[in-house]
Every structure is written in structure tokens, then in C-alpha cells.
Design a protein around this motif. Structure first.
Motif, PDB file in Angstrom:
ATOM      1  N   ILE A  27      29.480  26.465  48.596  1.00 24.33           N
ATOM      2  CA  ILE A  27      30.663  26.113  49.381  1.00 24.33           C
ATOM      3  C   ILE A  27      31.781  25.632  48.455  1.00 24.33           C
ATOM      4  N   ALA A  28      31.427  24.853  47.447  1.00 23.92           N
ATOM      5  CA  ALA A  28      32.429  24.365  46.486  1.00 23.92           C
ATOM      6  C   ALA A  28      33.081  25.528  45.745  1.00 23.92           C
ATOM      7  N   TYR A  32      37.006  26.375  45.804  1.00 25.63           N
ATOM      8  CA  TYR A  32      37.716  26.579  44.537  1.00 25.63           C
ATOM      9  C   TYR A  32      38.460  27.916  44.549  1.00 25.63           C
ATOM     10  N   MET A  33      37.787  28.967  45.009  1.00 24.88           N
ATOM     11  CA  MET A  33      38.406  30.290  45.051  1.00 24.88           C
ATOM     12  C   MET A  33      39.552  30.349  46.062  1.00 24.88           C
ATOM     13  N   THR A  34      39.388  29.714  47.196  1.00 29.08           N
ATOM     14  CA  THR A  34      40.439  29.690  48.206  1.00 29.08           C
ATOM     15  C   THR A  34      41.661  28.932  47.689  1.00 29.08           C
ATOM     16  N   ALA A  35      41.421  27.793  47.037  1.00 33.38           N
ATOM     17  CA  ALA A  35      42.529  27.037  46.441  1.00 33.38           C
ATOM     18  C   ALA A  35      43.199  27.860  45.345  1.00 33.38           C
ATOM     19  N   ALA A  37      43.402  31.158  45.260  1.00 32.42           N
ATOM     20  CA  ALA A  37      44.207  32.183  45.927  1.00 32.42           C
ATOM     21  C   ALA A  37      45.528  31.592  46.426  1.00 32.42           C
ATOM     22  N   ALA A  38      45.461  30.382  46.962  1.00 35.49           N
ATOM     23  CA  ALA A  38      46.680  29.720  47.442  1.00 35.49           C
ATOM     24  C   ALA A  38      47.634  29.436  46.274  1.00 35.49           C
ATOM     25  N   SER A  39      47.102  28.941  45.166  1.00 31.57           N
ATOM     26  CA  SER A  39      47.975  28.650  44.025  1.00 31.57           C
ATOM     27  C   SER A  39      48.543  29.939  43.432  1.00 31.57           C
ATOM     28  N   PHE A  40      47.759  30.991  43.416  1.00 32.84           N
ATOM     29  CA  PHE A  40      48.250  32.282  42.918  1.00 32.84           C
ATOM     30  C   PHE A  40      49.405  32.773  43.789  1.00 32.84           C
ATOM     31  N   LEU A  41      49.266  32.603  45.093  1.00 30.11           N
ATOM     32  CA  LEU A  41      50.335  32.997  46.017  1.00 30.11           C
ATOM     33  C   LEU A  41      51.598  32.181  45.753  1.00 30.11           C
ATOM     34  N   ILE A  42      51.447  30.877  45.584  1.00 30.45           N
ATOM     35  CA  ILE A  42      52.606  30.007  45.328  1.00 30.45           C
ATOM     36  C   ILE A  42      53.301  30.394  44.026  1.00 30.45           C
ATOM     37  N   ILE A  43      52.511  30.600  42.973  1.00 30.28           N
ATOM     38  CA  ILE A  43      53.093  30.981  41.685  1.00 30.28           C
ATOM     39  C   ILE A  43      53.736  32.358  41.778  1.00 30.28           C
ATOM     40  N   TRP A  77      44.717  21.550  40.631  1.00 25.24           N
ATOM     41  CA  TRP A  77      44.871  21.854  42.059  1.00 25.24           C
ATOM     42  C   TRP A  77      43.537  22.317  42.655  1.00 25.24           C
ATOM     43  N   LYS A  78      42.888  23.276  41.986  1.00 22.62           N
ATOM     44  CA  LYS A  78      41.627  23.831  42.495  1.00 22.62           C
ATOM     45  C   LYS A  78      40.513  22.789  42.485  1.00 22.62           C
ATOM     46  N   LEU A  79      40.398  22.060  41.395  1.00 27.77           N
ATOM     47  CA  LEU A  79      39.363  21.020  41.310  1.00 27.77           C
ATOM     48  C   LEU A  79      39.634  19.879  42.292  1.00 27.77           C
ATOM     49  N   GLY A  80      40.921  19.609  42.519  1.00 33.25           N
ATOM     50  CA  GLY A  80      41.288  18.582  43.499  1.00 33.25           C
ATOM     51  C   GLY A  80      40.811  18.927  44.897  1.00 33.25           C
ATOM     52  N   TRP A  81      40.903  20.194  45.266  1.00 37.66           N
ATOM     53  CA  TRP A  81      40.430  20.614  46.581  1.00 37.66           C
ATOM     54  C   TRP A  81      38.906  20.531  46.685  1.00 37.66           C
ATOM     55  N   VAL A  82      38.216  20.843  45.607  1.00 42.26           N
ATOM     56  CA  VAL A  82      36.754  20.710  45.613  1.00 42.26           C
ATOM     57  C   VAL A  82      36.377  19.226  45.754  1.00 42.26           C
ATOM     58  N   ALA A  83      37.055  18.373  44.999  1.00 44.92           N
ATOM     59  CA  ALA A  83      36.797  16.928  45.103  1.00 44.92           C
ATOM     60  C   ALA A  83      37.086  16.439  46.523  1.00 44.92           C
TER      61      ALA A  83
END
Length: 166
Positions: A27-28, A32-35, A37-43, A77-83
Motif C-alpha cells: 500500500i505504501a 508513493y507512486m500516486t504521489a 504521478a501527482a507531482s509529475f503532473l504538477i511539474i 513530497w512522495k515520502l511525506g504522503w507515505v508518512a
């Protein structure tokens, strides 16, 4: 030194902890992958609207990977979402999805839910599940490294106690 046990439920053993950890690791990874994808979209949107260009790289993924001012925030960003996933579930109900599947709950040793601050303290020693190997050494108390460092315990719930919402 034997620790006082105030819980209505027995402490969880090593096998259930590791099985739960495996579920939660999957699940983590998804979080991580979903976060990511979101950051890739933003960038991508920032590049599209001209905030910066590809900086000489052919692909956006190369730009992110080779540019420290993009790479570091992206990883945080990605690790923050996992945390956040673990902190939120542990402090809300004491159970992540993997823990729910294996009828486990993390709690203070008096049986109460842990706080967000305690959940944050549990994160690093919980990483990669290594802290759970302490349960193999301490068969009497069944406390992992993260349990000892935070004054918590992971208990095995009955079927009835495990029912309900996360």
C-alpha cells in the motif's frame, strides 16, 4: 525487566507483524507512486505554462532526476504522503489497512490510541520492518524496537474487536 501489560488483548507475535508489514508495504508503494504521478503532473504543468523549461534534457523525467531543486522536493513530497498514510491511520484507529487484515492494532500500553506525535516517532524505527525482529529476541514481552522507543504495543484483536471502520 518485565513491562506492565494493561491491554485487554495479547501482544502480536512476529509472523503477524511481518505479514501486516508486507500488506502495508504494498500500500505504501501505491501511495508513493500516486504521489509521484501527482507531482509529475504538477511539474509538467509548470513546464507547460513556462515556469521553467526542460533545462536541456529531452524528457521531463530526466529533468526531475538530474535537477536537485526538483528531485529533492519531489522525493520529500512522495515520502511525506507515505508518512502521512501511517500517521493518519495509526492515530485515527490504531490500524493501517494491513493491520486491519491481520487483526492488529498499535496502541499505548494502557490501551489508548496513540497520538500523531507518537506515530511520527514510530515511523523511522518501523521503516523496512527491521524493528519487528526485536520481537524474536524478546518473546516474553513481544515488543518491537518501535514499541520500546515509544511506549506502545501492537496487540492481536479478537474478530469482534476488529470489526468496524478504519
Amino acid at each position: 525487566m518485565s513491562l506492565v501489560k494493561n491491554s485487554l488483548f495479547p501482544r502480536a507475535g512476529f509472523r503477524r507483524r511481518i505479514a501486516s508489514w508486507l500488506y502495508d508495504a504494498l500500500i505504501a508503494i501505491a501511495v508513493y507512486m500516486t504521489a509521484g504521478a501527482a507531482s509529475f503532473l504538477i511539474i509538467s504543468l509548470l513546464v507547460h505554462f513556462g515556469a521553467f523549461d526542460l533545462l536541456g534534457y529531452e524528457h521531463l523525467s530526466d529533468t526531475i532526476t538530474n535537477t536537485y531543486w526538483l528531485l529533492l522536493p519531489n522525493e520529500l513530497w512522495k515520502l511525506g504522503w507515505v508518512a502521512f498514510f501511517f500517521i493518519w491511520f495509526w492515530s485515527k484507529s490504531g490500524q493501517t489497512l494491513g493491520m486491519k487484515a491481520w487483526r492488529l492494532r498499535v496502541q499505548n500500553q494502557d490501551g489508548s490510541l496513540i497520538t500523531k506525535k507518537t506515530a511520527i516517532k514510530r515511523l523511522l524505527p518501523t521503516l523496512f520492518g527491521f524493528g519487528n525482529f526485536a520481537v524474536l529476541v524478546d518473546r516474553k514481552n513481544k515488543l518491537s524496537l518501535q514499541d520500546r522507543l515509544t511506549g506502545t504495543e501492537v496487540v492481536l484483536l479478537t474478530l469482534e474487536a476488529n470489526r468496524g471502520r478504519l
